[in-house]
Design a protein around this motif. Structure first.
Motif, PDB file in Angstrom:
ATOM      1  N   LEU A  22      16.338  -6.056 -26.020  1.00  0.00           N
ATOM      2  CA  LEU A  22      17.577  -6.700 -26.484  1.00  0.00           C
ATOM      3  C   LEU A  22      17.655  -8.133 -25.951  1.00  0.00           C
ATOM      4  O   LEU A  22      18.158  -9.029 -26.629  1.00  0.00           O
ATOM      5  CB  LEU A  22      18.804  -5.882 -26.069  1.00  0.00           C
ATOM      6  CG  LEU A  22      18.991  -4.574 -26.853  1.00  0.00           C
ATOM      7  CD1 LEU A  22      20.124  -3.738 -26.255  1.00  0.00           C
ATOM      8  CD2 LEU A  22      19.269  -4.858 -28.335  1.00  0.00           C
ATOM      9  N   GLU A  23      17.129  -8.333 -24.750  1.00  0.00           N
ATOM     10  CA  GLU A  23      17.054  -9.707 -24.232  1.00  0.00           C
ATOM     11  C   GLU A  23      16.075 -10.526 -25.049  1.00  0.00           C
ATOM     12  O   GLU A  23      16.317 -11.689 -25.369  1.00  0.00           O
ATOM     13  CB  GLU A  23      16.635  -9.703 -22.756  1.00  0.00           C
ATOM     14  CG  GLU A  23      17.829  -9.597 -21.824  1.00  0.00           C
ATOM     15  CD  GLU A  23      17.467  -9.084 -20.437  1.00  0.00           C
ATOM     16  OE1 GLU A  23      16.367  -9.402 -19.949  1.00  0.00           O
ATOM     17  OE2 GLU A  23      18.296  -8.351 -19.851  1.00  0.00           O
ATOM     18  N   LYS A  24      14.985  -9.898 -25.409  1.00  0.00           N
ATOM     19  CA  LYS A  24      13.961 -10.583 -26.195  1.00  0.00           C
ATOM     20  C   LYS A  24      14.514 -11.060 -27.550  1.00  0.00           C
ATOM     21  O   LYS A  24      14.179 -12.142 -28.011  1.00  0.00           O
ATOM     22  CB  LYS A  24      12.808  -9.620 -26.424  1.00  0.00           C
ATOM     23  CG  LYS A  24      11.520 -10.264 -26.771  1.00  0.00           C
ATOM     24  CD  LYS A  24      10.443  -9.185 -26.808  1.00  0.00           C
ATOM     25  CE  LYS A  24       9.354  -9.582 -27.734  1.00  0.00           C
ATOM     26  NZ  LYS A  24       8.759 -10.863 -27.392  1.00  0.00           N
ATOM     27  N   VAL A  25      15.360 -10.236 -28.183  1.00  0.00           N
ATOM     28  CA  VAL A  25      15.947 -10.652 -29.462  1.00  0.00           C
ATOM     29  C   VAL A  25      17.289 -11.371 -29.253  1.00  0.00           C
ATOM     30  O   VAL A  25      18.033 -11.629 -30.190  1.00  0.00           O
ATOM     31  CB  VAL A  25      16.089  -9.474 -30.459  1.00  0.00           C
ATOM     32  CG1 VAL A  25      14.736  -8.819 -30.715  1.00  0.00           C
ATOM     33  CG2 VAL A  25      17.101  -8.448 -29.980  1.00  0.00           C
ATOM     34  N   LYS A  26      17.573 -11.660 -27.988  1.00  0.00           N
ATOM     35  CA  LYS A  26      18.672 -12.533 -27.574  1.00  0.00           C
ATOM     36  C   LYS A  26      20.077 -11.990 -27.846  1.00  0.00           C
ATOM     37  O   LYS A  26      20.994 -12.732 -28.189  1.00  0.00           O
ATOM     38  CB  LYS A  26      18.507 -13.925 -28.213  1.00  0.00           C
ATOM     39  CG  LYS A  26      17.169 -14.568 -27.858  1.00  0.00           C
ATOM     40  CD  LYS A  26      17.078 -16.006 -28.319  1.00  0.00           C
ATOM     41  CE  LYS A  26      15.821 -16.672 -27.818  1.00  0.00           C
ATOM     42  NZ  LYS A  26      14.574 -16.134 -28.362  1.00  0.00           N
ATOM     43  N   ILE A  27      20.246 -10.660 -27.671  1.00  0.00           N
ATOM     44  CA  ILE A  27      21.603 -10.107 -27.765  1.00  0.00           C
ATOM     45  C   ILE A  27      21.863  -9.021 -26.728  1.00  0.00           C
ATOM     46  O   ILE A  27      22.472  -7.995 -27.032  1.00  0.00           O
ATOM     47  CB  ILE A  27      21.922  -9.549 -29.179  1.00  0.00           C
ATOM     48  CG1 ILE A  27      20.679  -8.932 -29.811  1.00  0.00           C
ATOM     49  CG2 ILE A  27      22.582 -10.573 -30.051  1.00  0.00           C
ATOM     50  CD1 ILE A  27      20.978  -8.262 -31.125  1.00  0.00           C
ATOM     51  N   PRO A  28      21.450  -9.230 -25.479  1.00  0.00           N
ATOM     52  CA  PRO A  28      21.693  -8.184 -24.471  1.00  0.00           C
ATOM     53  C   PRO A  28      23.185  -7.925 -24.273  1.00  0.00           C
ATOM     54  O   PRO A  28      23.578  -6.803 -23.942  1.00  0.00           O
ATOM     55  CB  PRO A  28      21.049  -8.763 -23.203  1.00  0.00           C
ATOM     56  CG  PRO A  28      21.031 -10.238 -23.405  1.00  0.00           C
ATOM     57  CD  PRO A  28      20.829 -10.426 -24.882  1.00  0.00           C
ATOM     58  N   GLU A  29      24.011  -8.935 -24.523  1.00  0.00           N
ATOM     59  CA  GLU A  29      25.452  -8.793 -24.259  1.00  0.00           C
ATOM     60  C   GLU A  29      26.125  -7.853 -25.283  1.00  0.00           C
ATOM     61  O   GLU A  29      27.278  -7.482 -25.110  1.00  0.00           O
ATOM     62  CB  GLU A  29      26.132 -10.169 -24.236  1.00  0.00           C
ATOM     63  CG  GLU A  29      26.275 -10.878 -25.570  1.00  0.00           C
ATOM     64  CD  GLU A  29      24.988 -11.502 -26.112  1.00  0.00           C
ATOM     65  OE1 GLU A  29      23.936 -11.420 -25.436  1.00  0.00           O
ATOM     66  OE2 GLU A  29      25.026 -12.047 -27.222  1.00  0.00           O
ATOM     67  N   ALA A  50      14.502  -4.812 -32.234  1.00  0.00           N
ATOM     68  CA  ALA A  50      14.407  -4.390 -30.828  1.00  0.00           C
ATOM     69  C   ALA A  50      14.214  -2.881 -30.742  1.00  0.00           C
ATOM     70  O   ALA A  50      13.402  -2.383 -29.956  1.00  0.00           O
ATOM     71  CB  ALA A  50      15.666  -4.810 -30.063  1.00  0.00           C
ATOM     72  N   ARG A  51      14.945  -2.162 -31.567  1.00  0.00           N
ATOM     73  CA  ARG A  51      14.837  -0.692 -31.553  1.00  0.00           C
ATOM     74  C   ARG A  51      13.405  -0.250 -31.867  1.00  0.00           C
ATOM     75  O   ARG A  51      12.866   0.641 -31.215  1.00  0.00           O
ATOM     76  CB  ARG A  51      15.811  -0.088 -32.567  1.00  0.00           C
ATOM     77  CG  ARG A  51      15.738   1.431 -32.618  1.00  0.00           C
ATOM     78  CD  ARG A  51      16.765   2.025 -33.551  1.00  0.00           C
ATOM     79  NE  ARG A  51      16.549   1.633 -34.936  1.00  0.00           N
ATOM     80  CZ  ARG A  51      17.209   2.147 -35.958  1.00  0.00           C
ATOM     81  NH1 ARG A  51      18.137   3.059 -35.756  1.00  0.00           N
ATOM     82  NH2 ARG A  51      16.966   1.741 -37.180  1.00  0.00           N
ATOM     83  N   SER A  52      12.788  -0.902 -32.856  1.00  0.00           N
ATOM     84  CA  SER A  52      11.386  -0.578 -33.167  1.00  0.00           C
ATOM     85  C   SER A  52      10.476  -0.900 -31.994  1.00  0.00           C
ATOM     86  O   SER A  52       9.575  -0.132 -31.661  1.00  0.00           O
ATOM     87  CB  SER A  52      10.897  -1.380 -34.372  1.00  0.00           C
ATOM     88  OG  SER A  52      11.587  -0.981 -35.508  1.00  0.00           O
ATOM     89  N   LEU A  53      10.719  -2.059 -31.364  1.00  0.00           N
ATOM     90  CA  LEU A  53       9.833  -2.495 -30.276  1.00  0.00           C
ATOM     91  C   LEU A  53       9.910  -1.559 -29.073  1.00  0.00           C
ATOM     92  O   LEU A  53       8.947  -1.436 -28.311  1.00  0.00           O
ATOM     93  CB  LEU A  53      10.171  -3.929 -29.857  1.00  0.00           C
ATOM     94  CG  LEU A  53       9.898  -4.999 -30.919  1.00  0.00           C
ATOM     95  CD1 LEU A  53      10.357  -6.363 -30.424  1.00  0.00           C
ATOM     96  CD2 LEU A  53       8.418  -5.039 -31.288  1.00  0.00           C
ATOM     97  N   CYS A  54      11.054  -0.901 -28.898  1.00  0.00           N
ATOM     98  CA  CYS A  54      11.214   0.034 -27.771  1.00  0.00           C
ATOM     99  C   CYS A  54      10.202   1.171 -27.827  1.00  0.00           C
ATOM    100  O   CYS A  54       9.918   1.799 -26.818  1.00  0.00           O
ATOM    101  CB  CYS A  54      12.626   0.623 -27.755  1.00  0.00           C
ATOM    102  SG  CYS A  54      13.848  -0.557 -27.202  1.00  0.00           S
ATOM    103  N   MET A  55       9.667   1.443 -28.998  1.00  0.00           N
ATOM    104  CA  MET A  55       8.638   2.490 -29.125  1.00  0.00           C
ATOM    105  C   MET A  55       7.252   1.928 -28.841  1.00  0.00           C
ATOM    106  O   MET A  55       6.256   2.624 -28.987  1.00  0.00           O
ATOM    107  CB  MET A  55       8.689   3.110 -30.526  1.00  0.00           C
ATOM    108  CG  MET A  55       9.904   3.976 -30.753  1.00  0.00           C
ATOM    109  SD  MET A  55       9.853   5.467 -29.743  1.00  0.00           S
ATOM    110  CE  MET A  55       8.703   6.454 -30.706  1.00  0.00           C
ATOM    111  N   GLY A 105      22.842 -10.442 -39.091  1.00  0.00           N
ATOM    112  CA  GLY A 105      21.664 -10.976 -38.396  1.00  0.00           C
ATOM    113  C   GLY A 105      21.469 -10.306 -37.047  1.00  0.00           C
ATOM    114  O   GLY A 105      20.343  -9.994 -36.651  1.00  0.00           O
ATOM    115  N   GLN A 106      22.600 -10.077 -36.357  1.00  0.00           N
ATOM    116  CA  GLN A 106      22.507  -9.390 -35.058  1.00  0.00           C
ATOM    117  C   GLN A 106      22.031  -7.950 -35.242  1.00  0.00           C
ATOM    118  O   GLN A 106      21.199  -7.466 -34.484  1.00  0.00           O
ATOM    119  CB  GLN A 106      23.877  -9.402 -34.368  1.00  0.00           C
ATOM    120  CG  GLN A 106      24.279 -10.780 -33.863  1.00  0.00           C
ATOM    121  CD  GLN A 106      25.702 -10.786 -33.305  1.00  0.00           C
ATOM    122  OE1 GLN A 106      26.590 -10.099 -33.815  1.00  0.00           O
ATOM    123  NE2 GLN A 106      25.920 -11.563 -32.262  1.00  0.00           N
TER     124      GLN A 106
END
Ligand code: ADP
Ligand code: MG
Length: 261
Positions: A142-149, A169-174, A161-162
């Motif tokens: 989520l930090e990588k796609v710039k929306i950890p907040e 990010a969800r895909s990358l978590c796998m 867009g968010q």
């Protein structure tokens, strides 16, 4: 090779350079009922390639992408992903889905789960990652796609867009080795397209093997090492972006480019 070959050896024999190849498709055909939607598709994707698939609506782009992670079943020819041949064996499908991430036009987030929960669900249930670790991984992406907040919000509280960046990010978590994108920006307002494309550019720069169906030709020029043009269920032409855009060979490609550029 001996007459008695293991499954693994059979897979390998169909591949040109073994581990360097992410996806190999040989003479693949698919029908929807009587409708012949994909015809004799041949395609080799080396690791780290960034391929844009372009073509008119209805040409079979989504179907091709969906066959690669077995959301659709092909009827003839071979598809080998990460050394695993796609057969009707369910074990193979599970393996493939772990290696291949996918983002769609509509983000398909679970509306009743928070952003963080959307990102930890598959790692916890499919990869059996402990919750705390899954959450750390989720926050990293989520930090990588710039929306950890946004982690504790629900999808409906985010812009398009968010939401699409959450889907990535969800895909990358796998921790996929290959990412498939099917028109990830088509449902977005113009001002949100860039933030999603920027995320994809970053992924490409990190060496992710990517197949993207997109009409964003600027993205194709900037990021792709190869553009594949499809029409009527066939690969009509493919080339590096510069040649593809400046010197298209077939009449169908020329017509398509004249309509979109
Ligand atoms: P594209 O993504 O290039 O627009 P698609 O792969 O979605 O093309 O569709 C290719 C063709 O297959 C279209 O003619 C479409 O109507 C048809 N098609 C797509 N999905 C199905 C389905 N589930 N059943 C029957 N026909 C389908
Ligand atoms: Mg489509």
């Amino acid at each position: 090779m001996s007459q008695i070959a293991t499954d693994r050896e059979i897979d390998r024999s169909k591949m040109a350079v073994s581990d360097e190849i992410a996806i190999q498709i040989n003479k693949m055909n698919k029908w929807y009922g009587a409708f012949h939607v994909l015809r004799d598709i041949d395609m080799t994707v080396q690791r780290g390639e960034r391929i844009v698939i372009a073509g008119p609506s209805g040409s079979g782009k989504s179907t091709l992408i969906r066959c690669i992670n077995r959301l659709e079943e092909h009827q003839k020819g071979d598809i080998i992903v990460d050394g695993i041949e796609l057969t009707s064996d369910l074990k193979n499908i599970d393996k493939i889905r772990r290696e291949v991430g996918m983002c769609f036009q509509h983000f398909n987030l679970f509306p009743h789960l928070t952003i963080l929960e959307n990102c930890t669900l598959a790692p916890m249930w499919v990869r059996k990652t402990p919750k705390k670790e899954a959450e750390e991984i989720a926050m990293h992406f989520l930090e990588k796609v710039k929306i950890p907040e946004q982690a504790d919000k629900y999808p409906g509280q985010l812009s398009g867009g968010q939401q699409q960046r959450v889907a990535i990010a969800r895909s990358l978590c796998m921790k996929p080795r290959i990412m498939l994108f099917d028109e990830p920006t088509s449902a977005l307002d113009p001002e949100m397209i860039k933030e999603v494309l920027d995320t994809m550019v970053e992924l490409a720069e990190e060496g992710m093997t990517m197949l993207c169906v997109t009409h964003e030709m600027g993205f194709a020029k900037q990021v792709a090492n190869r553009v594949i043009f499809m029409d009527a269920g066939q690969i009509v032409e493919q080339n590096e972006p510069e040649e593809f855009f400046n010197n298209p060979k077939s009449e169908r490609t020329k017509l398509f480019l004249s309509q979109i550029l």
